[in-house]
Scaffold this active site. Structure first.
Site, PDB file in Angstrom:
ATOM      1  N   SER A   1       0.851  -1.188   0.000  1.00  0.00           N
ATOM      2  CA  SER A   1       0.000   0.000   0.000  1.00  0.00           C
ATOM      3  C   SER A   1       0.891   1.243   0.000  1.00  0.00           C
ATOM      4  O   SER A   1       2.018   1.210  -0.488  1.00  0.00           O
ATOM      5  CB  SER A   1      -0.920  -0.061   1.221  1.00  0.00           C
ATOM      6  OG  SER A   1      -1.806   1.025   1.225  1.00  0.00           O
TER       7      SER A   1
ATOM      8  N   LYS B   1      -4.818   3.232  -3.543  1.00  0.00           N
ATOM      9  CA  LYS B   1      -4.241   2.521  -2.394  1.00  0.00           C
ATOM     10  C   LYS B   1      -5.255   2.381  -1.254  1.00  0.00           C
ATOM     11  O   LYS B   1      -5.253   1.376  -0.537  1.00  0.00           O
ATOM     12  CB  LYS B   1      -2.980   3.238  -1.912  1.00  0.00           C
ATOM     13  CG  LYS B   1      -1.826   3.257  -2.937  1.00  0.00           C
ATOM     14  CD  LYS B   1      -1.225   1.875  -3.169  1.00  0.00           C
ATOM     15  CE  LYS B   1       0.100   1.961  -3.942  1.00  0.00           C
ATOM     16  NZ  LYS B   1       0.709   0.655  -4.183  1.00  0.00           N
TER      17      LYS B   1
END
Ligand code: COA
Length: 282
Positions: free
Chosen positions: A154, A172
């Protein structure tokens, strides 16, 4: 320092780890740390030559580990679910069923939202978020059999707004929620899912695209641990998440950033604006 100096060298012997976007950067660093602990490693990306070069590096790490680990490098764009499924099938045939999927393939660039084309926004969503879904879905049958785990790469943009990163923040944040959904849904098969948020990592394509080397010292003064991260820092976090040490850890966003998130995104935002101003893009 590769993680094999800290943990048993055969921790992942006879396990298979598949890393999307594994041809370079953080993802290749993650792949190397698993290879250093005896894992069979498969990588995919868009360019076969780049993957072949990465495979040479991975085979050297695997040979040094001495666990007889094998490496498979297969071209597949994560936006193409069918190509990804073919890559997973080849990895399974060559290396055995997958125990760990690392979903790391990503695209990034600085862009003011008002100037970013719809296709530019969609492209990053396609690679990062839809690519992560394609990979997770495609890997599921293997992970179900091995009671394996998913690890997503992420970014701080997922939970803290960063200027000129609207496309990446949206993608993300979506990945982290996908991860949490799958942690709930697939937990009944013993499949765990977690994400890693890397901070500023030395020598990566992301740093090249998002930060000005001339401002590095100023930026580092604001990172609590006063240093850049390394790809091995992220590799070691991934190893932890995939290891028995984390067998009751699922649905977590693990931040590995030297504490950078604690001081916010203001320095990044100012640096990014300066870079774009120099390119006459703002
Ligand atoms: N600023 C604004 N828009 C941009 C851009 C930039 N720097 N780079 C690409 N785009 C837009 C393009 O203009 C295009 O939109 P359009 O059709 O409306 O013109 C759209 O994004 C797709 O670009 P394209 O180059 O065709 O996509 P691609 O699939 O070949 O490449 C990218 C994907 C754009 C993400 C490319 O930067 C990439 O391949 N990145 C991979 C490596 C990477 O980003 N690593 C860092 C990870 S942190």
């Amino acid at each position: 320092m590769l993680v094999d100096q800290l943990l048993p060298r055969d921790l992942f012997r006879n396990k298979t780890v598949f890393v999307t976007g594994g041809g370079s950067g953080i993802n290749l660093g993650v792949a190397k740390n698993f290879a250093a602990l005896g894992a069979h490693v498969a990588i995919c990306g868009r360019t076969q030559e780049k993957l072949d070069a990465a495979a040479v590096e991975l085979r050297a790490v695997a040979a040094a580990a001495g666990a007889g680990a094998r490496v498979c490098a297969v071209a597949a764009d994560v936006r193409d679910a069918a190509a990804l499924e073919a890559a997973f099938a080849r990895s399974e045939a060559e290396l055995g069923p997958m125990d760990v999927l690392v979903s790391g393939a990503a695209g990034n660039f600085l862009a003011p939202a008002e100037k970013l084309s719809p296709n530019g926004f969609k492209t990053v969503i396609d690679i990062d978020l839809i690519g992560s879904f394609n990979a997770s879905r495609g890997a599921f049958a293997q992970l179900q059999r091995t009671r394996g785990c998913l690890i997503y790469i992420s970014a701080g943009m997922a939970y803290m707004p960063h200027a000129f990163q609207a496309h990446v923040g949206a993608a993300k944040a979506g990945i982290d929620m996908l991860m949490k959904n799958l942690a709930i849904e697939w937990g009944r098969w013993g499949v765990r899912a977690n994400s890693i948020v890397p901070g500023p990592i030395e020598g990566t394509e992301g740093m090249k695209r998002l930060s000005d080397p001339a401002q590095k010292d100023r930026f580092l003064d604001a990172v609590p641990l006063r240093r850049m991260g390394t790809v091995d820092d992220i590799g070691q976090t991934a190893v932890f998440l995939a290891s028995p040490l984390a067998s009751y850890v699922t649905g977590c966003v693990v931040v590995c950033d030297g504490g950078q998130n604690l001081v916010g995104s203001a320095l990044f935002n100012m640096g990014a604006e300066q870079m774009l101003r120099a390119q006459a893009k703002v």
